[in-house]
Structures are given as C-alpha cells and as structure tokens.
Write an enzyme that holds these catalytic residues in place. Sequence first.
Site, PDB file in Angstrom:
ATOM      1  N   THR A 174     -19.163 -74.408  13.925  1.00 21.78           N
ATOM      2  CA  THR A 174     -18.605 -75.061  12.823  1.00 21.78           C
ATOM      3  C   THR A 174     -19.663 -74.867  11.587  1.00 21.78           C
ATOM      4  O   THR A 174     -21.013 -75.014  12.060  1.00 21.78           O
ATOM      5  CB  THR A 174     -18.230 -76.665  13.282  1.00 21.78           C
ATOM      6  OG1 THR A 174     -17.084 -76.649  14.145  1.00 21.78           O
ATOM      7  CG2 THR A 174     -17.827 -77.342  11.999  1.00 21.78           C
ATOM      8  N   PHE A 176     -21.363 -76.702   8.565  1.00 20.66           N
ATOM      9  CA  PHE A 176     -21.619 -78.080   7.994  1.00 20.66           C
ATOM     10  C   PHE A 176     -22.400 -77.842   6.615  1.00 20.66           C
ATOM     11  O   PHE A 176     -23.101 -76.816   6.399  1.00 20.66           O
ATOM     12  CB  PHE A 176     -22.414 -78.820   8.960  1.00 20.66           C
ATOM     13  CG  PHE A 176     -21.740 -79.100  10.142  1.00 20.66           C
ATOM     14  CD1 PHE A 176     -21.851 -78.563  11.437  1.00 20.66           C
ATOM     15  CD2 PHE A 176     -20.974 -80.428  10.314  1.00 20.66           C
ATOM     16  CE1 PHE A 176     -21.076 -78.713  12.528  1.00 20.66           C
ATOM     17  CE2 PHE A 176     -20.261 -80.706  11.369  1.00 20.66           C
ATOM     18  CZ  PHE A 176     -20.291 -79.992  12.492  1.00 20.66           C
TER      19      PHE A 176
HETATM   20  O1  PRE Z   1     -15.401 -85.078  15.129  1.00 22.06           O
HETATM   21  C1  PRE Z   1     -16.692 -84.597  15.216  1.00 22.06           C
HETATM   22  O2  PRE Z   1     -17.292 -84.551  16.178  1.00 22.06           O
HETATM   23  C2  PRE Z   1     -16.917 -83.862  14.079  1.00 22.06           C
HETATM   24  O3  PRE Z   1     -17.997 -83.723  13.577  1.00 22.06           O
HETATM   25  C3  PRE Z   1     -15.792 -83.094  13.273  1.00 22.06           C
HETATM   26  C4  PRE Z   1     -15.635 -81.778  13.806  1.00 22.06           C
HETATM   27  C5  PRE Z   1     -14.599 -80.838  12.584  1.00 22.06           C
HETATM   28  O4  PRE Z   1     -14.144 -81.375  11.586  1.00 22.06           O
HETATM   29  O5  PRE Z   1     -14.546 -79.858  12.813  1.00 22.06           O
HETATM   30  C6  PRE Z   1     -16.822 -81.133  13.858  1.00 22.06           C
HETATM   31  C7  PRE Z   1     -16.956 -79.776  14.650  1.00 22.06           C
HETATM   32  C8  PRE Z   1     -15.878 -79.592  15.693  1.00 22.06           C
HETATM   33  O6  PRE Z   1     -15.120 -78.444  15.251  1.00 22.06           O
HETATM   34  C9  PRE Z   1     -14.927 -80.561  15.686  1.00 22.06           C
HETATM   35  C10 PRE Z   1     -14.955 -81.689  14.856  1.00 22.06           C
END
Ligand code: PRE
Length: 306
Positions: A174, A176
């Site tokens: 992911t 950020f």
């Molecule tokens: O809910 C979380 O723990 C987040 O940080 C959000 C989030 C996202 O929005 O994609 C971040 C990483 C993962 O893909 C799952 C959820």
Amino acid sequence: MPKLAYLGPEGTFTEEALRILAPGAERLPSTNVPAALEAVRRGQADGAVVPLENSLEGAITTTLDELARGESLLINAELLLPVEFSLLARPGTEIAHIKRVFTHPAAITQCRNFIARELPDAVVVAASSTAAAAQEVALPGSPYDAAIAARIAGEHYGLVELAGGIGDRSDTVTRFVQVSRPGPLPEPTGADRTSLVAFLADDHPGALLEMLTEFSVRGVNLSRIESRPTGDGIGRYFFHFDFEGHVADARVGEAVSGLHRICSRVRFLGSYPRADALSPQIKRGTGDDDFAEAASWLDRIRTGQV
Ligand SMILES: O=C(O)C(=O)C[C@]1(C(=O)O)C=C[C@@H](O)C=C1
C-alpha cells in the site's frame, strides 16, 4: 515535534506507515481519511499520513477525492508499505463459529479468496479501518466475531490470531502519502514524483489526449492517471496524475504550465522524493540544459541574431 494526523486508531497500517515516515512525530488518530485531512486544514495537526493506493485494489478513492476538494494540501513524502493481514478474534473463538467479520473495505478486497474459502457463510461488514474493526471485535458483546487487521492490532486490543498471511497475494503493497498545508517544497533529488489534479474546461473530443500531450511532448513520463467523477453527472470527471520529475525541472514545469493553460483548473499536489528512488530517463532535448539553451537560442533569433 510535529503532530501528524492519521487514519486510526492505533494498530492500523497507516499508523505503521507514519511511524516509518516520521518516527519522532506525535500521532493524532483520526476516525477516517477526511477527518485526518481536515485536522491539517484546521491547524489541529501539522500534517497527516493517509493511504493513497494499493497494489491489488488500486486507488483509495476517498483519499483522491479529499485531496481534490477543500483547501489545498501538499504531498511531501510517500512510502510503499508491504501489508500482511491476520484473522483476529476473541480468545476461544473457532473459525467454524465465525459468522460476522469486520474490516476495512480495502482489506476485504485483498483477502477475498481467503474469505470465500475459509469463511464462506460469514457476513463481512466494512469498518472505517482495520484497527477500528479489531477494537470493536474486542469489546464484550460485540456483534462481530472476528476482524481482519494487522497482527499488531490483535496485540493492541487483546485478540488472538486465528490465521496469518491471509491476503490473496503475499507481495501486496500500500502506498501512503504524508501531506501538509502549502509551504516550501522538498528540494529536487533527481528521483522525484509530482502529483496534481486537473479539471477539464469541457469534454470536447480529444480533451484527455490534449492533457496527455502536454506531458508526452516534453518527455515527462506518467506513472498514474485516475479519473474520478465530479458529481455533475455521468461522464463528468476530473483526473489525478502522478508523473516523474520535480516541478523545478524545466520539462515538468513546462508540462504543468501547459495543463494550467488548457484546463479549467489544475490543483498542484506536490513534488516529492519517490519511495523507490528511481531516477527518470531524460528524453533527448528535454533536460534542463536543453530548455535553457533553447531559450537562449529563441532570444537570439527574436533579436535577429540568427
Ligand atoms: O485500515 C487500515 O489499517 C489502514 O491503514 C487503511 C488501509 C487502506 O485504506 O488501504 C491501508 C492498508 C491496507 O491496504 C488496508 C487498509
């Protein structure tokens, strides 16, 4: 010490990203991405860390939309974080007895195969974040039997891990971004990315190609383009762009200026170091020196010094 808002509560992947991006920062957990960004806009936080896209699910559209609206915020850093999901439950829970699962929509997408295979009869409910789901499941009398979250969320909220590494792929990442209110940009590093949002003046045939041409004729390589609905009706979009280079680079500055000239509005979202630190290949004639030499040549021919 800067105070950074993030998609909380403690134990989210976003918190993990914040700890890496800004180890010494004070962390301000927010209930959702809009709230984290509003905390920055209101001055309650110096910045925020929010998820922008995922290698399996694609863009986190709430973040795209929230960066495109309201007061401008600038991206000043990015991070690519590998994400690994666990099935967490109160001690004594058995997988066979799980009927209601709670987690973030992005986690539902990334664990689709595990859910279908191991929890075929479970109802999966969307939560504001993975750690918020774990926090809720841990409450006595919770209507949910299990959460899908990072293993550390189980440690935070007293849940046990019934299964680990349940994502459909083991290499999911992911992306950020860390944002702040407008201010000085990060210095060019030679391995930068620039992001912006462009709003079309109208949707005449070829309008999108005209926008893309502003990049291609200057050798600026696009790395992402996302269309998002403006809400004004079917077929009405604005566009998120990520591309190589820093707005201080001549070719990038020229491309962004070109967009500014042909679009109804362009929102600059920042130039910042790429997380993968990859330097772009500069196409012949598009380096800063090329632009400077061409400008000098143009000055000469405009004054008859041909
Ligand atoms: O809910 C979380 O723990 C987040 O940080 C959000 C989030 C996202 O929005 O994609 C971040 C990483 C993962 O893909 C799952 C959820």
